[in-house]
Design a protein around this motif. Structure first.
Motif, PDB file in Angstrom:
ATOM      1  N   ILE A  80     -26.059  47.463  35.859  1.00  0.00           N
ATOM      2  CA  ILE A  80     -26.728  47.597  34.555  1.00  0.00           C
ATOM      3  C   ILE A  80     -28.222  47.329  34.696  1.00  0.00           C
ATOM      4  CG2 ILE A  80     -26.965  46.520  32.276  1.00  0.00           C
ATOM      5  CD1 ILE A  80     -23.866  46.199  32.321  1.00  0.00           C
ATOM      6  N   GLU A  81     -28.548  46.277  35.430  1.00  0.00           N
ATOM      7  CA  GLU A  81     -29.951  45.924  35.642  1.00  0.00           C
ATOM      8  C   GLU A  81     -30.684  47.058  36.359  1.00  0.00           C
ATOM      9  OE1 GLU A  81     -31.994  42.613  38.422  1.00  0.00           O
ATOM     10  OE2 GLU A  81     -30.449  41.866  37.059  1.00  0.00           O
ATOM     11  N   LYS A 138     -18.625  45.162  30.716  1.00  0.00           N
ATOM     12  CA  LYS A 138     -19.096  43.826  31.085  1.00  0.00           C
ATOM     13  C   LYS A 138     -18.682  42.797  30.023  1.00  0.00           C
ATOM     14  CE  LYS A 138     -23.250  41.185  32.045  1.00  0.00           C
ATOM     15  NZ  LYS A 138     -24.702  41.166  32.006  1.00  0.00           N
ATOM     16  N   GLU A 139     -18.812  43.165  28.759  1.00  0.00           N
ATOM     17  CA  GLU A 139     -18.398  42.261  27.679  1.00  0.00           C
ATOM     18  C   GLU A 139     -16.898  41.978  27.738  1.00  0.00           C
ATOM     19  OE1 GLU A 139     -19.704  43.656  23.839  1.00  0.00           O
ATOM     20  OE2 GLU A 139     -21.749  43.991  24.569  1.00  0.00           O
ATOM     21  N   SER A 199     -16.132  39.632  30.532  1.00  0.00           N
ATOM     22  CA  SER A 199     -16.530  38.264  30.155  1.00  0.00           C
ATOM     23  C   SER A 199     -15.469  37.607  29.278  1.00  0.00           C
ATOM     24  CB  SER A 199     -17.860  38.270  29.410  1.00  0.00           C
ATOM     25  OG  SER A 199     -18.890  38.695  30.248  1.00  0.00           O
ATOM     26  N   GLU A 219     -15.077  37.502  38.241  1.00  0.00           N
ATOM     27  CA  GLU A 219     -16.472  37.032  38.308  1.00  0.00           C
ATOM     28  C   GLU A 219     -17.282  37.935  39.234  1.00  0.00           C
ATOM     29  OE1 GLU A 219     -18.352  34.708  36.900  1.00  0.00           O
ATOM     30  OE2 GLU A 219     -16.837  33.624  35.765  1.00  0.00           O
ATOM     31  N   LEU A 249     -17.883  41.138  37.439  1.00  0.00           N
ATOM     32  CA  LEU A 249     -18.909  40.929  36.413  1.00  0.00           C
ATOM     33  C   LEU A 249     -20.301  40.951  37.045  1.00  0.00           C
ATOM     34  CD1 LEU A 249     -19.346  40.225  33.374  1.00  0.00           C
ATOM     35  CD2 LEU A 249     -19.378  37.836  34.089  1.00  0.00           C
ATOM     36  N   ASN A 250     -20.439  40.312  38.199  1.00  0.00           N
ATOM     37  CA  ASN A 250     -21.732  40.315  38.896  1.00  0.00           C
ATOM     38  C   ASN A 250     -22.117  41.731  39.329  1.00  0.00           C
ATOM     39  OD1 ASN A 250     -22.040  37.564  38.610  1.00  0.00           O
ATOM     40  ND2 ASN A 250     -21.151  37.087  40.595  1.00  0.00           N
ATOM     41  N   HIS A 275     -21.200  44.520  37.811  1.00  0.00           N
ATOM     42  CA  HIS A 275     -21.591  45.218  36.587  1.00  0.00           C
ATOM     43  C   HIS A 275     -23.017  44.841  36.192  1.00  0.00           C
ATOM     44  CE1 HIS A 275     -17.522  46.664  36.018  1.00  0.00           C
ATOM     45  NE2 HIS A 275     -17.893  47.289  34.917  1.00  0.00           N
ATOM     46  N   SER A 276     -23.330  43.551  36.266  1.00  0.00           N
ATOM     47  CA  SER A 276     -24.672  43.089  35.897  1.00  0.00           C
ATOM     48  C   SER A 276     -25.729  43.722  36.790  1.00  0.00           C
ATOM     49  CB  SER A 276     -24.760  41.567  36.007  1.00  0.00           C
ATOM     50  OG  SER A 276     -23.885  40.968  35.093  1.00  0.00           O
ATOM     51  N   GLU A 334     -21.965  48.343  29.806  1.00  0.00           N
ATOM     52  CA  GLU A 334     -22.222  47.130  29.020  1.00  0.00           C
ATOM     53  C   GLU A 334     -20.971  46.706  28.260  1.00  0.00           C
ATOM     54  OE1 GLU A 334     -25.662  48.488  26.883  1.00  0.00           O
ATOM     55  OE2 GLU A 334     -27.039  47.685  28.406  1.00  0.00           O
TER      56      GLU A 334
END
Length: 150
Positions: free
Chosen positions: A55-56, A91-92, A95, A45, A48-49, A51-52, A88
């Motif tokens: 990406i942002e 990230k998938e 998830s 988790e 993932l955060n 990566h987000s 991306e």
């Protein structure tokens, strides 16, 4: 030869009726497995955060701008337009792995609860839900043949 047959017979009998030590050992192993799954899910988790967030940030940058990415312990130079699709995709994948771990964690929780109920396991400080609370030291003497785990 006779000793080996006796050992297998004893092992087969023990498989059906577990001793208190075996029950506690298996219960603790199940709890440890559950904690391991929860720990891995929490770790992913966080990843993932991260990566987000990256990406942002990269979406707001010029696609031809240089960026650096760690690949197998080696820092490589790329452009944003090369790195963004890979991030991306990662990230998938993360998830999907988190979803899988969550399902495994739920299954392990059910297995742990079934094992607790089957062997009447109570944790220290936990009351027996099937019996009304007793007062005084007499409550500790009577009761079921359950296993108390710390």
């Amino acid at each position: 030869m006779a000793d080996g047959a006796k050992g297998r017979t004893a092992a087969a009998a023990a498989g059906k009726a577990l001793t208190a030590e075996q029950v506690v050992s298996r219960f603790n192993r199940l709890r440890q497995e559950q904690r391991g799954l929860a720990s891995k899910a929490a770790e992913l988790e966080l990843e993932l955060n991260e990566h987000s967030l990256v990406i942002e940030t990269l979406r707001e940058v010029d696609p031809t701008r240089k960026c650096y990415r760690m690949v197998g312990g080696i820092l490589v130079e790329r452009t944003v337009k090369e790195v963004l699709p890979a991030l991306e995709g990662n990230k998938e994948q993360i998830s999907k792995i988190i979803e899988s771990l969550t399902q495994q964690l739920q299954a392990k929780g059910r297995e742990l609860n079934e094992f607790r109920e089957k062997h009447n396991i109570r944790l220290v400080g936990e009351e027996d839900p099937r019996q009304p609370p007793r007062e005084g030291a007499e409550g500790a003497k009577g009761g079921s043949a359950g296993v108390l785990v710390s």
